[in-house]
Write an enzyme that holds these catalytic residues in place. Structure first.
Site, PDB file in Angstrom:
ATOM      1  N   GLY A  15       0.806  -1.213   0.000  1.00  0.00           N
ATOM      2  CA  GLY A  15       0.000   0.000   0.000  1.00  0.00           C
ATOM      3  C   GLY A  15       0.841   1.266   0.000  1.00  0.00           C
ATOM      4  N   THR A  16       1.858   1.291   0.820  1.00  0.00           N
ATOM      5  CA  THR A  16       2.679   2.502   0.926  1.00  0.00           C
ATOM      6  C   THR A  16       3.323   2.849  -0.407  1.00  0.00           C
ATOM      7  OG1 THR A  16       3.065   2.211   3.273  1.00  0.00           O
ATOM      8  CG2 THR A  16       4.697   3.493   2.075  1.00  0.00           C
ATOM      9  N   HIS A  63      -1.507  -8.057   1.973  1.00  0.00           N
ATOM     10  CA  HIS A  63      -1.558  -8.639   3.323  1.00  0.00           C
ATOM     11  C   HIS A  63      -2.773  -8.183   4.124  1.00  0.00           C
ATOM     12  CE1 HIS A  63      -0.070  -5.274   5.953  1.00  0.00           C
ATOM     13  NE2 HIS A  63       0.204  -4.802   4.784  1.00  0.00           N
ATOM     14  N   CYS A  97       0.655   4.813  18.031  1.00  0.00           N
ATOM     15  CA  CYS A  97       1.394   5.927  18.620  1.00  0.00           C
ATOM     16  C   CYS A  97       2.199   5.428  19.804  1.00  0.00           C
ATOM     17  CB  CYS A  97       0.460   7.041  19.052  1.00  0.00           C
ATOM     18  SG  CYS A  97      -0.704   6.519  20.292  1.00  0.00           S
TER      19      CYS A  97
END
Lengths: 383, 391
Positions: A73-74, A205, A328
């Protein structure tokens, strides 16, 4: 105690046994380089083409779109955004997105801003939906690209892509419309043509395929400049020896998902509803962050004055695996999504994302409701 | 080129009747620290140790540099005690260690512990300097601020010629002063405190309070990593992990918000004392530093200290934060300590902790807690691991 209740399918899914079989078989059997001219190479090339065909079929866009395989995706999001802007450099410097995109889009846009692009962020409402009036104001003749995700990965909001697409094209037919489809593909119905989507990224994935593979659907006539330069594979748009087994296994995973889409989605929706109702009933100080018309697999719940991270760890102790809304650090930066939808402050750090898959069972959901309620009740005293 | 590493140990040589115990322990620690290298015998001669070099000079120095008790090290050439051999060695050393000789000023500095040697230290230095100059006439001499010093020690056994003096960590070899238990949090201070206590020869074991699920396993991994760094100096670091969550919950439920930190620290001390008893340790070690945080005012330290009968050593007590940070940088723990994972001390931190608690307030705050059984349960559940120096 139940063993391993995995409810973190937005982060990644477990590879399907059948797909793993295909993957390892093709690793062994179709090892040749598709660029080689000998028969083994030709065989590999055919497998790639077959995989591509299967993927295009899943969205019924065999003729109008092409596919570029990438690492996930990135990479596909980056290729879509940067590739478009570099190709259409002369058209201008105005680009549009939302404040709740995935980091691979937001960080790319941040970088582009540094390089002199004019970046507009379209407002979203408290459900995470794009504000169409605001969008109409922010897209104009000079807008080169708009990038909006199909499904938000933290809270599951489904964007009105059809409305967005037609509005954008109405204002500026030349504006390229990119959709990050990573969380939406296979989960919601998407018609690339009707939504006027030019570029659509997916990642293997996220639907029980192997890791390290993704695909970008590219509408015919949309121009792209490559991010990488090399041997000219994939029409030079994504050079490098193709990951044949990975690409093919991804296609098979997509095929399986689409062939069973109705059953899978129905099952997940039912389980999610059960989880939602269960938690609402059992935990008083909780709110369901995920809006009603959301993607079937995502349920984000926030607990008042709670630390989501603590709940993630406590659930882990009883073998339930979930995520906080965002990845985070414990220094507890607020999630950019929860901030953008104006979730009240006392809930922002206490959000948990349950994400389901077709492997999730009824029993697992019951167990999760039970344990979540118990743990929240127990720990709330100490938060 | 070098035959031996000349090791100086300073403070130990001032010890009286048990000096040999100190020296033997130092040799043992040095042997441990170089156990990954080829085996060799360390010689001990009046105030110096000689470690033979076997084609592994840099690794040898690197390992010895971290042994507490060592003041300094010099890789040296070992020669017979006659001026001819010594001159030859000095010339050789100058050739190798002063590559570009133009305009470079040097001196030869001699120590003569063998008082039967016919020349005085001054005379030896002068003659050897002259021999070097004769061979390298581009060199100059400067006795006060030379670029290079060639050191010579004329000792009973042999003479030793060296070009550099590398600082050791000083202090005493670990084990000569007994055992201590150091409360290790993962922050900047406590690893430095452990290091400083170990430097005084204390065999220090770590005690970590884990508050899962309030703190993450990453916080514990951070402490593991700190132990790995500290084991480079200590050889091995034993780490006891206390599961502290139940006690923290009990405190939170039963005590006033502003007393939480004080009461928590009192529990930590009680547990640490029990661990010390079990491990036959003679002192606790903490990273406390006067007035750094609420639990470190003199008033707080007093009421916290009152729950134990064992000495509490606070090696950082007079240091400024910047000094502690510098030390943490030096010993290699700083980068790990600043990773942003919460430790148990920050979990239930109240907005306004009491900075001047008195004993009566503590007793009042603790009255609803079954102190003995909470401590006992925590001690029984302790998990112990040992981190060894990586070879």
């Amino acid at each position: 105690m139940m063993e391993e209740v995995y409810l973190d399918n937005c982060s990644t899914t477990k590879i399907d046994d059948d797909i793993l079989k295909v993957y390892s078989e093709y690793q062994k059997e179709v090892f040749a380089n598709p660029s080689s001219v000998h028969s083994l190479g030709v065989k590999a090339e055919k497998i790639m083409a077959k995989g591509k065909g299967i993927l295009l079929d899943t969205l019924n866009v065999e003729r109008e779109y092409d596919i570029i395989f990438g690492s996930g995706g990135t990479e596909c999001n980056n290729l879509a955004i940067l590739g478009t802007l570099n190709f259409y450099q002369k058209r201008g410097k105005k680009i549009v997105t939302t404040p709740i995109e995935h980091a691979s889009v937001l960080e790319r846009f941040k970088e582009l801003k540094k390089q002199g692009y004019v970046v507009e962020y379209v407002n979203v409402d408290n459900k995470g939906l794009v504000d169409l009036d605001d969008l109409r104001q922010k897209v104009d003749q000079k807008t080169v690209l708009i990038s909006i995700m199909a499904v938000n990965n933290e809270i599951g909001t489904v964007q009105p892509l059809r409305k967005i697409g037609s509005m954008v094209k109405e204002v500026n037919p030349k504006c390229v419309f990119h959709v990050d489809g990573v969380q939406g593909y296979g989960k919601i119905d998407i018609n690339l043509n009707e939504c006027n989507i030019d570029l659509f990224s997916i990642s293997s994935h996220k639907f029980h395929g192997p890791k390290g593979v993704g695909a970008l659907f590219v509408k015919e006539k949309v121009g792209l400049t490559p991010l990488l330069y090399g041997g000219g594979q994939q029409k030079g748009l994504r050079p490098g020896t193709e990951n044949v087994p990975g690409c093919y296994a991804m296609a098979i995973a997509a095929d399986k998902m689409y062939k069973n889409q109705k059953d899978y989605v129905d099952k997940i929706i039912q389980l999610k509803e059960k989880l939602k109702v269960g938690i609402k009933e059992r935990v008083a100080k909780s709110i369901i962050v995920t809006p009603d018309n959301s993607a079937p697999h995502i349920l984000n719940v926030a607990f008042e004055n709670f630390k989501g991270e603590v709940l993630v760890r406590a659930l882990e102790e009883v073998n339930i695996y979930v995520s906080t809304g965002s990845a985070c650090s414990s220094k507890a930066k607020d999630s950019h999504v929860l901030k953008a939808i104006n979730l009240p402050k006392q809930y922002r750090q206490g959000a948990i994302r349950f994400s389901l898959s077709y492997n999730t069972t009824d029993k697992e959901i019951e167990y999760t409701i039970e344990k979540t309620a118990q743990i929240v009740e127990d720990l709330q005293l100490f938060m | 080129m070098y035959d031996v590493v000349l090791v100086r140990y300073g403070e130990i040589s001032l010890k009286g009747r048990n000096r040999s115990f100190f020296i033997n322990t130092l040799i043992k620690r040095m042997q441990d620290s170089i156990s990954h290298l080829e085996k060799r015998k360390i010689e001990s001669h009046a105030g110096r140790l000689y470690v033979p070099v076997k084609n592994d000079g840099p690794q040898l120095i690197e390992a010895l540099k971290k042994v507490f008790g060592i003041v300094s090290l010099s890789p040296a050439v070992r020669v017979k005690k006659d001026m001819e051999s010594m001159s030859f060695a000095c010339i050789k050393l100058a050739e190798k260690t002063i590559p570009d000789k133009d305009g470079i000023k040097f001196k030869v500095e001699c120590r003569r512990s063998d008082k039967t040697f016919p020349l005085s230290s001054m005379e030896i230095g002068r003659d050897l300097g002259a021999a070097v100059l004769k061979n390298y006439n581009k060199l100059g001499v400067d006795l006060t601020k030379p670029h290079y010093s060639i050191g010579v020690e004329v000792r009973d056994e042999d003479a030793f010629i060296y070009a550099e003096k590398i600082s050791g960590p000083t202090g005493l070899p670990i084990g000569v002063t007994g055992r201590g238990i150091c409360l290790l949090s993962g922050g900047i201070d406590s690893p430095v405190a452990l290091w400083l206590a170990a430097k005084r020869g204390i065999d220090v074991e770590g005690l970590y309070f884990h508050s899962y699920p309030f703190t993450s396993d990453k916080a514990k991994e951070k402490v593991d990593d700190l132990c790995r760094v500290l084991s480079k100096y200590c050889g091995r670091v034993r780490l006891h992990t206390v599961h502290f969550t139940e006690i923290q919950k009990a405190i939170k439920l039963n005590c006033d918000e502003d007393m939480i930190i004080t009461i928590m620290r009192r529990f930590m001390f009680r547990i640490a004392e029990e661990v010390a008893k079990n491990r036959k340790a003679l002192a606790l070690v903490t990273g406390e530093n006067v007035a750094q945080v609420a639990s470190q005012t003199l008033e707080s330290m007093n009421v916290i200290n009152q729950v134990v009968d064992i000495p509490v050593l606070r090696p950082l007590v007079t240091m400024d934060k910047t000094e502690i940070i510098d030390k943490a940088h030096d010993i290699g723990t700083y980068g790990i300590s600043i990773q942003p994972y919460e430790d148990c001390c920050t979990v239930f931190t109240p907005q306004n902790p009491k900075t001047k608690p008195n004993l009566q307030q503590c007793i009042e705050a603790e009255k609803n807690l079954d102190i003995e059984s909470l401590v006992e349960e925590a001690v029984n559940k302790i998990n112990t691991e040992v981190f060894y120096r990586e070879k």
